[in-house]
Scaffold this motif. Structure first.
Motif, mmCIF file in Angstrom:
data_model
loop_
_atom_site.group_PDB
_atom_site.id
_atom_site.type_symbol
_atom_site.label_atom_id
_atom_site.label_comp_id
_atom_site.label_asym_id
_atom_site.label_seq_id
_atom_site.Cartn_x
_atom_site.Cartn_y
_atom_site.Cartn_z
ATOM 1 N N VAL A 61 -20.923 -41.728 49.331
ATOM 2 C CA VAL A 61 -20.151 -42.281 48.216
ATOM 3 C C VAL A 61 -21.076 -42.665 47.061
ATOM 4 O O VAL A 61 -20.779 -42.395 45.888
ATOM 5 N N SER A 62 -22.219 -43.274 47.372
ATOM 6 C CA SER A 62 -23.125 -43.753 46.325
ATOM 7 C C SER A 62 -23.710 -42.601 45.512
ATOM 8 O O SER A 62 -23.817 -42.697 44.284
ATOM 9 N N ILE A 63 -24.086 -41.517 46.171
ATOM 10 C CA ILE A 63 -24.656 -40.377 45.448
ATOM 11 C C ILE A 63 -23.652 -39.818 44.451
ATOM 12 O O ILE A 63 -23.978 -39.571 43.283
ATOM 13 N N PHE A 64 -22.414 -39.639 44.890
ATOM 14 C CA PHE A 64 -21.405 -39.075 43.993
ATOM 15 C C PHE A 64 -21.045 -40.042 42.869
ATOM 16 O O PHE A 64 -20.853 -39.626 41.714
ATOM 17 N N ILE A 65 -20.949 -41.336 43.178
ATOM 18 C CA ILE A 65 -20.628 -42.309 42.138
ATOM 19 C C ILE A 65 -21.752 -42.385 41.112
ATOM 20 O O ILE A 65 -21.507 -42.442 39.895
ATOM 21 N N ILE B 161 -28.823 -52.243 49.467
ATOM 22 C CA ILE B 161 -30.049 -51.608 48.981
ATOM 23 C C ILE B 161 -29.949 -50.086 49.080
ATOM 24 O O ILE B 161 -30.371 -49.359 48.170
ATOM 25 N N PHE B 162 -29.383 -49.600 50.182
ATOM 26 C CA PHE B 162 -29.135 -48.156 50.295
ATOM 27 C C PHE B 162 -28.253 -47.680 49.151
ATOM 28 O O PHE B 162 -28.496 -46.615 48.556
ATOM 29 N N CYS B 163 -27.218 -48.451 48.847
ATOM 30 C CA CYS B 163 -26.292 -48.086 47.775
ATOM 31 C C CYS B 163 -26.994 -48.043 46.427
ATOM 32 O O CYS B 163 -26.790 -47.119 45.636
ATOM 33 N N MET B 164 -27.817 -49.047 46.148
ATOM 34 C CA MET B 164 -28.558 -49.066 44.883
ATOM 35 C C MET B 164 -29.447 -47.836 44.741
ATOM 36 O O MET B 164 -29.446 -47.152 43.705
ATOM 37 N N GLY B 165 -30.210 -47.554 45.790
ATOM 38 C CA GLY B 165 -31.148 -46.435 45.718
ATOM 39 C C GLY B 165 -30.463 -45.087 45.619
ATOM 40 O O GLY B 165 -30.827 -44.256 44.773
ATOM 41 N N THR B 166 -29.463 -44.853 46.456
ATOM 42 C CA THR B 166 -28.814 -43.546 46.465
ATOM 43 C C THR B 166 -27.941 -43.327 45.233
ATOM 44 O O THR B 166 -27.764 -42.191 44.792
ATOM 45 N N SER B 167 -27.397 -44.385 44.651
ATOM 46 C CA SER B 167 -26.620 -44.232 43.411
ATOM 47 C C SER B 167 -27.513 -43.749 42.275
ATOM 48 O O SER B 167 -27.144 -42.837 41.519
ATOM 49 N N MET B 168 -28.677 -44.362 42.153
ATOM 50 C CA MET B 168 -29.611 -43.923 41.120
ATOM 51 C C MET B 168 -30.151 -42.526 41.424
ATOM 52 O O MET B 168 -30.410 -41.736 40.509
#
Length: 248
Positions: free
Chosen positions: A52-56, A151-158
């Motif tokens: 989800v984070s990568i796509f967002i 933290i996973f969400c922050m990193g993968t979103s960027m």
């Protein structure tokens, strides 16, 4: 009538939390169950969070680039805006709304099934504090692991924004990277982690409450899971506003 029911529900929730936060009867069993819950509620949620984070992150980058086209706005603003949106809202509030559906429904349905199959009644008959035995390991496990998910969400979103910059010509990698680094405020990271603790507590406690007090059969377990997700989502949005006012 609605106000009376709400007050009664809140009172029963407080009494339930008082039972949950008791000293475990057997610490060895408590730690064993906590480790198992970390794996089930936390580690198993990492794939969902990453995808989800990568796509967002990719979508935010694309939309920011297409909407920031003024020559008066610095070119690195896309990376800066993507970073701040992720740190301030998506990595905590929106992520926890997603986790309310996955983790919250899981907790409510599991405990609700134990209630309707009389497993909780059996624990009570044996003199075990069933609320503490079943719920406390779940709450501790989820609260311990939710900063990792954030933290996973922050990193993968960027990283998702970086993928857009690398594989398309929408924005260059250098401008995007510079925007991620520009005017960085470390407090935004701590702000997201602090909010996630509150939201994680809401998800675990509300889902446990609805599951614990299920009455009926399988149909009522499904309704309890739905009520847990809806109530958790509303409370997350409410506390998001309050915490934003307090912490910022």
């Amino acid at each position: 009538m609605v106000l009376t029911n709400s007050i009664a529900t809140f009172g029963r929730y407080c009494m339930f939390m008082h039972r949950v936060f008791s000293i475990p009867d057997k610490w060895r069993m408590f730690f064993k169950r906590t480790i198992a819950e970390i794996s089930k509620l936390g580690v198993d949620s990492i794939p969902l969070v990453v995808i989800v984070s990568i796509f967002i992150g990719a979508v935010i980058t694309i939309q920011m680039q297409y909407n920031i086209s003024s020559p008066l706005i610095p070119s690195y603003s896309v990376g800066l805006a993507t970073r701040d949106i992720v740190l301030l809202e998506f990595s905590n509030s929106i992520l926890c709304l997603i986790l309310a559906g996955k983790v919250g429904s899981n907790i409510a349905s599991e405990i609700g099934t134990m209630r309707v199959t009389e497993q909780i009644d059996a624990l009570d008959i044996m003199g075990v504090n069933s609320a503490c035995f079943l719920v406390l390991p779940k709450m501790v496990a989820f609260l311990l692991f939710i900063p990792v998910l954030v933290i996973f969400c922050m990193g993968t979103s960027m990283l998702g924004g970086m993928v857009v910059a690398y594989f398309t010509d929408i924005i260059s990698v250098d401008r995007y990277t510079y925007g991620l680094q520009a005017l960085f405020n470390e407090w935004y990271v701590w702000y997201g982690i602090i909010k996630s603790f509150f939201f994680g507590f809401i998800i675990a406690s509300v889902a446990s409450y609805f599951g614990y007090y299920v009455k009926g059969g399988a149909l009522e377990v499904g309704k309890a899971s739905t009520n847990a997700v809806v109530t958790s989502s509303i409370l997350i949005l409410l506390f998001d506003v309050l915490l934003t006012k307090v912490l910022l």
